[in-house]
Motif scaffolding. Structure first.
Motif, short mmCIF file in Angstrom:
data_model
loop_
_atom_site.label_atom_id
_atom_site.label_comp_id
_atom_site.label_asym_id
_atom_site.label_seq_id
_atom_site.Cartn_x
_atom_site.Cartn_y
_atom_site.Cartn_z
N GLY A 59 2.41 1.74 -3.56
CA GLY A 59 1.49 2.12 -4.63
C GLY A 59 1.17 0.94 -5.54
N THR A 60 0.20 1.13 -6.40
CA THR A 60 -0.27 0.04 -7.25
C THR A 60 0.64 -0.14 -8.46
OG1 THR A 60 -1.72 1.56 -8.46
CG2 THR A 60 -2.66 0.39 -6.57
N LYS B 89 0.83 -1.20 0.00
CA LYS B 89 0.00 0.00 0.00
C LYS B 89 0.87 1.25 0.00
CE LYS B 89 -4.02 -2.10 2.22
NZ LYS B 89 -4.94 -2.09 3.40
#
Length: 355
Positions: A152-153, A149
């Motif tokens: 980031g994605t 998380k």
């Protein structure tokens, strides 16, 4: 304190005591190590894992995670998850202690995975699988935070490019595949009910109730390891009763009348998923339609429901979604397109306060 012994076959064994999750003292005896060092390292890692120590190796966490979730997943879903982890995650994280895996480590891993030139949606899936493992660590082993998380994605979920056929498209398609009776009716039922392909293939004749005008969805067929397996739907919400319009009931009655020799416990459709995929390509080619996947017939059904103003809660229940949020997230782009009409509707209904 662990004790080690070299057995007669020259292999090493280790014996030690540890406390399980209830706090009870247990004895562990493990054989078959090539060296005393291997036995010692294994015993230390076993104890760290049992104690929930975040200095355990990533693969120990993964083993616990898989063991815990395996009872709640279909065999096919578990196989997919394992394949993703073993191909794209374990080779990078093996031997790394949880306490050493931070957002920077995750970002470096993401860079390496992106070099493989996978699709955005698949990159997102891989990242989600890793994040799920760390969520488990946070929940069960008190890991302070999920490094995924913070990193980031990676990639993005497929949105807005779902294949959809209009009713006119579907009519043309059904005409194109009308030379194969079972295929035509299978696609017809999927389009007008929105059921998943696994649910379609698991249907038996008795699942159709012509008196009540309903279709019962209580199971799903999945092919795993070269064999067909019938399982309950993925969630409790997947077990549902779908009300059918009169024209669908009439078509299915016509189809059932053609099923000579089949009993109520026999499958309604005996085709396979791969055969349906071949047939949807064939029919689309004959009819001159854009190609879509079999699963996109489900999306097409939702598009019809939304365009005709069906309540989102009713749609979610018809699809077998656990929550309305799932429906909204999946079909947000369709709702956005429909929302553009709101201003026009309000304009047409506005009276300016006059009678």
């Amino acid at each position: 304190m662990a004790s080690f012994k070299q057995e007669t076959n020259k292999k090493w064994s280790v014996q030690f005591y540890y406390k399980d999750f209830t706090g009870k003292t247990q004895r562990k005896h493990k054989y078959g190590f090539n060296t005393k060092k291997d036995a010692k390292l294994w015993a230390e890692e076993f104890i760290r894992r049992e104690e929930g120590n975040i200095n355990m190796n990533f693969e120990s966490l993964y083993e616990e995670y898989i063991s815990d979730i395996s009872q709640d997943l279909r065999e096919s879903s578990l196989k997919v998850k394992k394949n993703i982890v073993e191909m794209y995650i374990l080779r990078y994280f093996r031997g790394i202690k949880l306490s050493k895996i931070d957002s920077r480590f995750i970002m470096k891993w993401q860079v390496e995975i992106k070099k493989r030139r996978l699709s955005d949606s698949y990159l997102s899936t891989i990242n989600s699988q890793l994040s799920a493992i760390f969520n488990y660590a946070c929940r069960v082993y008190n890991l302070p935070n999920n490094p995924c998380k913070m990193a980031g994605t990676m990639g993005r979920k497929r949105k807005g490019n779902i294949g959809i056929w209009s009713q006119e498209d579907m009519d043309a398609f059904l005409e194109a595949v009308s030379d194969k009776t079972e295929i035509r009716y299978a696609f017809f039922l999927m389009y007008w009910t929105g059921i998943r392909v696994g649910e379609l293939l698991a249907l038996t004749v008795s699942d159709l109730d012509f008196d009540k005008g309903t279709l019962s969805i209580t199971k799903s067929l999945n092919r795993t390891g070269g064999r067909d397996i019938i399982t309950p739907p993925k969630t409790e919400a997947g077990i549902r009763t779908i009300h059918l319009p009169e024209f669908v009931l009439a078509e299915m009655k016509e189809y059932c009348d053609k099923l000579y020799g089949r009993t109520e416990s026999n499958r309604l459709f005996t085709v396979t998923k791969s055969h349906l995929e071949k047939e949807i390509k064939r029919g689309a080619g004959i009819a001159g339609l854009k190609r879509i996947r079999v699963h996109d017939l489900r999306h097409s059904h939702v598009s019809i429901l939304i365009s005709r103003g069906v309540n989102i809660g009713v749609i979610a229940k018809r699809l077998g979604h656990e929550s309305i949020r799932t429906t909204l997230n999946t079909y947000a782009h369709i709702f956005d397109e429909d929302a553009k009409k709101v201003a026009e509707i309000l304009d047409n209904g506005y009276t300016g306060g006059n009678e």
